[in-house]
Design a protein around this motif. Sequence first.
Motif, PDB file in Angstrom:
ATOM      1  N   CYS A  20       0.833  -1.212   0.000  1.00  0.00           N
ATOM      2  CA  CYS A  20       0.000   0.000   0.000  1.00  0.00           C
ATOM      3  C   CYS A  20       0.863   1.256   0.000  1.00  0.00           C
ATOM      4  O   CYS A  20       0.584   2.220  -0.701  1.00  0.00           O
ATOM      5  CB  CYS A  20      -0.935  -0.002   1.205  1.00  0.00           C
ATOM      6  N   ALA A  21       1.920   1.226   0.846  1.00  0.00           N
ATOM      7  CA  ALA A  21       2.798   2.392   0.894  1.00  0.00           C
ATOM      8  C   ALA A  21       3.441   2.632  -0.462  1.00  0.00           C
ATOM      9  O   ALA A  21       3.583   3.771  -0.914  1.00  0.00           O
ATOM     10  CB  ALA A  21       3.871   2.182   1.968  1.00  0.00           C
ATOM     11  N   LEU A  22       3.803   1.544  -1.133  1.00  0.00           N
ATOM     12  CA  LEU A  22       4.390   1.643  -2.464  1.00  0.00           C
ATOM     13  C   LEU A  22       3.394   2.245  -3.454  1.00  0.00           C
ATOM     14  O   LEU A  22       3.739   3.101  -4.271  1.00  0.00           O
ATOM     15  CB  LEU A  22       4.817   0.252  -2.927  1.00  0.00           C
ATOM     16  N   ALA A  23       2.138   1.802  -3.350  1.00  0.00           N
ATOM     17  CA  ALA A  23       1.117   2.270  -4.283  1.00  0.00           C
ATOM     18  C   ALA A  23       0.709   3.711  -4.010  1.00  0.00           C
ATOM     19  O   ALA A  23       0.293   4.431  -4.922  1.00  0.00           O
ATOM     20  CB  ALA A  23      -0.108   1.362  -4.203  1.00  0.00           C
ATOM     21  N   ILE A  44       4.694   7.118   4.919  1.00  0.00           N
ATOM     22  CA  ILE A  44       5.186   7.354   3.558  1.00  0.00           C
ATOM     23  C   ILE A  44       4.490   8.554   2.939  1.00  0.00           C
ATOM     24  O   ILE A  44       5.122   9.423   2.323  1.00  0.00           O
ATOM     25  CB  ILE A  44       4.990   6.103   2.681  1.00  0.00           C
ATOM     26  N   VAL A  45       3.161   8.625   3.105  1.00  0.00           N
ATOM     27  CA  VAL A  45       2.397   9.745   2.554  1.00  0.00           C
ATOM     28  C   VAL A  45       2.856  11.052   3.189  1.00  0.00           C
ATOM     29  O   VAL A  45       3.023  12.079   2.498  1.00  0.00           O
ATOM     30  CB  VAL A  45       0.890   9.527   2.772  1.00  0.00           C
ATOM     31  N   SER A  46       3.082  11.053   4.498  1.00  0.00           N
ATOM     32  CA  SER A  46       3.546  12.256   5.189  1.00  0.00           C
ATOM     33  C   SER A  46       4.924  12.661   4.675  1.00  0.00           C
ATOM     34  O   SER A  46       5.192  13.851   4.444  1.00  0.00           O
ATOM     35  CB  SER A  46       3.604  12.008   6.699  1.00  0.00           C
ATOM     36  N   PHE A  47       5.785  11.678   4.469  1.00  0.00           N
ATOM     37  CA  PHE A  47       7.146  11.962   3.995  1.00  0.00           C
ATOM     38  C   PHE A  47       7.128  12.630   2.624  1.00  0.00           C
ATOM     39  O   PHE A  47       7.764  13.670   2.428  1.00  0.00           O
ATOM     40  CB  PHE A  47       7.956  10.660   3.943  1.00  0.00           C
ATOM     41  N   VAL A  48       6.398  12.040   1.671  1.00  0.00           N
ATOM     42  CA  VAL A  48       6.414  12.598   0.307  1.00  0.00           C
ATOM     43  C   VAL A  48       5.728  13.959   0.273  1.00  0.00           C
ATOM     44  O   VAL A  48       6.141  14.844  -0.494  1.00  0.00           O
ATOM     45  CB  VAL A  48       5.756  11.632  -0.700  1.00  0.00           C
ATOM     46  N   THR A  49       4.704  14.153   1.097  1.00  0.00           N
ATOM     47  CA  THR A  49       4.020  15.450   1.113  1.00  0.00           C
ATOM     48  C   THR A  49       4.929  16.546   1.652  1.00  0.00           C
ATOM     49  O   THR A  49       5.041  17.635   1.068  1.00  0.00           O
ATOM     50  CB  THR A  49       2.744  15.374   1.958  1.00  0.00           C
ATOM     51  N   VAL A  50       5.621  16.253   2.769  1.00  0.00           N
ATOM     52  CA  VAL A  50       6.525  17.234   3.366  1.00  0.00           C
ATOM     53  C   VAL A  50       7.689  17.528   2.427  1.00  0.00           C
ATOM     54  O   VAL A  50       8.055  18.687   2.195  1.00  0.00           O
ATOM     55  CB  VAL A  50       7.030  16.729   4.733  1.00  0.00           C
ATOM     56  N   LEU A  91      10.358  10.431  -4.790  1.00  0.00           N
ATOM     57  CA  LEU A  91       9.548   9.228  -5.020  1.00  0.00           C
ATOM     58  C   LEU A  91      10.406   7.972  -4.879  1.00  0.00           C
ATOM     59  O   LEU A  91       9.984   6.979  -4.264  1.00  0.00           O
ATOM     60  CB  LEU A  91       8.923   9.299  -6.410  1.00  0.00           C
ATOM     61  N   LYS A  92      11.611   8.009  -5.431  1.00  0.00           N
ATOM     62  CA  LYS A  92      12.492   6.841  -5.325  1.00  0.00           C
ATOM     63  C   LYS A  92      12.911   6.594  -3.879  1.00  0.00           C
ATOM     64  O   LYS A  92      13.004   5.435  -3.437  1.00  0.00           O
ATOM     65  CB  LYS A  92      13.720   7.045  -6.217  1.00  0.00           C
ATOM     66  N   VAL A  93      13.164   7.666  -3.124  1.00  0.00           N
ATOM     67  CA  VAL A  93      13.502   7.507  -1.703  1.00  0.00           C
ATOM     68  C   VAL A  93      12.324   6.905  -0.947  1.00  0.00           C
ATOM     69  O   VAL A  93      12.495   6.045  -0.072  1.00  0.00           O
ATOM     70  CB  VAL A  93      13.921   8.857  -1.087  1.00  0.00           C
ATOM     71  N   SER A  94      11.104   7.345  -1.285  1.00  0.00           N
ATOM     72  CA  SER A  94       9.926   6.794  -0.612  1.00  0.00           C
ATOM     73  C   SER A  94       9.766   5.307  -0.924  1.00  0.00           C
ATOM     74  O   SER A  94       9.359   4.522  -0.056  1.00  0.00           O
ATOM     75  CB  SER A  94       8.671   7.562  -1.030  1.00  0.00           C
ATOM     76  N   ALA A 101       3.516   7.381  -5.173  1.00  0.00           N
ATOM     77  CA  ALA A 101       3.485   8.152  -6.421  1.00  0.00           C
ATOM     78  C   ALA A 101       2.274   9.075  -6.516  1.00  0.00           C
ATOM     79  O   ALA A 101       2.427  10.263  -6.830  1.00  0.00           O
ATOM     80  CB  ALA A 101       3.537   7.210  -7.620  1.00  0.00           C
ATOM     81  N   PRO A 102       1.032   8.597  -6.248  1.00  0.00           N
ATOM     82  CA  PRO A 102      -0.111   9.516  -6.358  1.00  0.00           C
ATOM     83  C   PRO A 102      -0.003  10.725  -5.448  1.00  0.00           C
ATOM     84  O   PRO A 102      -0.342  11.842  -5.850  1.00  0.00           O
ATOM     85  CB  PRO A 102      -1.307   8.638  -5.969  1.00  0.00           C
ATOM     86  N   PHE A 103       0.498  10.527  -4.225  1.00  0.00           N
ATOM     87  CA  PHE A 103       0.562  11.655  -3.299  1.00  0.00           C
ATOM     88  C   PHE A 103       1.739  12.571  -3.612  1.00  0.00           C
ATOM     89  O   PHE A 103       1.605  13.799  -3.540  1.00  0.00           O
ATOM     90  CB  PHE A 103       0.646  11.145  -1.855  1.00  0.00           C
ATOM     91  N   ALA A 104       2.886  12.009  -3.982  1.00  0.00           N
ATOM     92  CA  ALA A 104       4.046  12.841  -4.308  1.00  0.00           C
ATOM     93  C   ALA A 104       3.781  13.658  -5.570  1.00  0.00           C
ATOM     94  O   ALA A 104       3.924  14.890  -5.572  1.00  0.00           O
ATOM     95  CB  ALA A 104       5.286  11.966  -4.488  1.00  0.00           C
ATOM     96  N   LEU A 105       3.388  12.982  -6.647  1.00  0.00           N
ATOM     97  CA  LEU A 105       3.175  13.678  -7.911  1.00  0.00           C
ATOM     98  C   LEU A 105       1.914  14.528  -7.864  1.00  0.00           C
ATOM     99  O   LEU A 105       1.871  15.614  -8.449  1.00  0.00           O
ATOM    100  CB  LEU A 105       3.099  12.662  -9.051  1.00  0.00           C
ATOM    101  N   GLY A 106       0.874  14.040  -7.177  1.00  0.00           N
ATOM    102  CA  GLY A 106      -0.360  14.827  -7.054  1.00  0.00           C
ATOM    103  C   GLY A 106      -0.122  16.133  -6.319  1.00  0.00           C
ATOM    104  O   GLY A 106      -0.669  17.176  -6.688  1.00  0.00           O
TER     105      GLY A 106
END
Length: 798
Positions: free
Chosen positions: A459-462, A777-783, A738-741, A465-470
């Motif tokens: 789930c974290a993998l999926a 993961i979502v928090s990380f990519v958003t920040v 994204l790759k780090v996440s 990308a949507p949260f980082a790129l979105g």
Amino acid sequence: MEHSGDRCYHCGDRCKEGTVPYKDKVFCCTGCKTVYGILSEHGLDGYYDLENNPGVKPAGNSSKYDFLDQAEIAGRLLEFTDETIEVVSLYIPGIHCSSCIWVLENLKKLHKGIRDSQVNFPKKTVRVTYDNTATSLREVVLLLASLGYEPYISLEDYESGPETEDRSLLYKLGIAGFVFGNVMLLSFPEYFEVREFWLEQYKPFFRWLMLLLSLPAVFYVARDYFVSSYRSIRAGMLNIDVPIALGIAVMFVRSVTDIVSGYGQGFFDSLTGLIFFMTIGKYLQQKTYTFLSFERDYKSYFPVAVTRLHEDREEIVQVNALKKGDRFLVRNEELIPVDGILKRGNAHIDYSFVTGEAHPVSKTAGDKLYAGGKQLSGLIEIEALNTVSQSYLTRLWADSSFGEKKEERYHNLTNRVSRYFTPVILVVALLSLGYWLWQGKTDTAFNAFTAVLIIACPCALALAAPFALGNLVRIFGKNKCYLKNAAVIERLAAIDTIIFDKTGTITGGNTAAIAYEGEQLDAGEQDMLRSTLRNSSHPLSRQLYAILKSNGILVPDTFEEHTGQGMEATYTDRHIRVGSAGFVGEDDTSNTGKTSVHISSDNRYKGRFTFRNVYRPGVPELFEVLGKKYRLVILSGDNDSEKDTLERLLPPGVQMLFNRKPEDKLHYVKQCRRRGARVMMVGDGLNDAGALQQSDAGVVVAEDTNVFSPACDAILDASRFRDIARFLKISKNGMQVLKVSFLLSFLYNIIGLSFAVSGKLSPVVAAILMPLSSVSIVSFVTVMTNIISRKLKQAAPL
């Protein structure tokens, strides 16, 4: 494929009394037989090769749709209507499999009046384009009903606008919570071995009660996991739901076996807890997606302007400032931003952006014009019927028919990584199960097997990308760079070649650098010239129109703009041509070394306006920065008079190509891509549509005009032109985030798997840790995406 027994070949229902045989097949009713006959006669037998019994039993009452013959009612359902073409979107509840999509997108083979049909599977809708001279809305609906795909039509739904929220997941969450709470309550006595209460004779009763309580959780709440897994396996792939479904199935079967055999109470507490916590994660994910989607729909309008008429004056305003009743101008090659009524001018509208039909239609004063149409015959005046619908224009821009070919070139990072993730997890889980069974520890074996499948849930993998790129799409939009979708960021990050158009792209709209050379124009010719320029949206035309004075505005009898050459118009018995020297019939040997617009009146050459191109602020600095990492090309339709100026202005190494027609630009981009280059084309959307479509990422620079190309991937406000390097850098940094996440997600899985395979991690703890890893993961990519985007926010627009 033949179906034996008493099952209907079409819908799969049991044939009770009145079996209908036909061509060595059996059907439960005449309706199913008729549908099969229709498909068979039109060569659509492949429908039955995609699924077993894919059909839906057709409806029998055709008179219920008689109301669709009333023009007023039908008009409220149509998205678009014209002299011959009409477009309607219908909700089809019966869409359920790949066969449904296949037959619904082949409706044109069943009826000659249907031009095209596109299915939106998640929304269960089909968008049908048909010829109203060969069929009608009622006939289209009856055709769908006869095939078993009866539309659900409610006029209230069409008038209410946005769809109501789907609350099914909320109901599932409530059921999962109720089941989990009660199963845990019934499990407490055995946890603590309360023998005074947990008497031997009551154990079987409470265990069977836990089994009954778990049934709605497994077969209703978790049903989506099983359905998704089944479809992915049927399609020859393993998606991220397969490990989850397998884990749930193993826990359920093992628990039922324990209770039936009297071995123990099973794992119903862990099973229902797993389903409950996963449903919480899915619900939170849905709410977050809804928020992001809403934010983009609301804020990502086209950064284009429109000329509004106010007290006999022309004023440039943003399209979202238009209100019902406002009158505005649409020039040649400009997009109509809002539904309206034609008030003045010769309308020749290209609706291919809306309908896919390439044949322009003519309209007269009083006719309705639809948003998304492009004017092809000079200037028209329109009265707005409502405010601009950003969501409608955004949907048109993002329509699959304009991006499908480009998207097919790429496989995004998530797909490439997840393709190997699920098989690896399944192998690890099976090895863990086999090892502990070999050790004779059955409980540990099933715990380890289930925990591996749960803790390694991608789930974290999926979500990464949507949260980082979105989030980057949202940030880009706030900084006046409007992306077609999140996939554009991934393509921008891979760019190695940037091709710039010159006029209207790297040059600005400074009107002080224009001089006239030649025979003086009389008052009538000045009126004709300004009125002709008023019809055009080309950057040079807009600059020249702004400095000319005229006694009055004339309406041309005919107007035609020749892409890359110029325009011509007739006024009663007079004729004027404006454009290149060759277009107006003048020898170009006397070129002064500057960009020129030549004038001829009544087939007699008059003179030329010369332009000293004024380049946008920051162009030298931008090219200096970009030149360090990218191959840069200037690809212009103008002559090479500006070559010396550009060589002084730009850093060495920038390739410059002049006198390129639109088709030459397209072929050049094709050649670059054949050599392996990843190309970004930056143009003004006028003469660059082909090149924009052929590029890996097409960017249109928008200033004070309502022109944009459906082929583009991004629209950049001209005030942020010098920030192109920043946008590209942030795209690259975003992909690094994204790759780090992904790396963090794999690290979570490796640590979790090390505990899971050892049998030290219970399934319910794994179910709790799974959504926590996703949240982190979502928090990380958003920040991180917010941090890397700070330079954009700090950069002041020009």
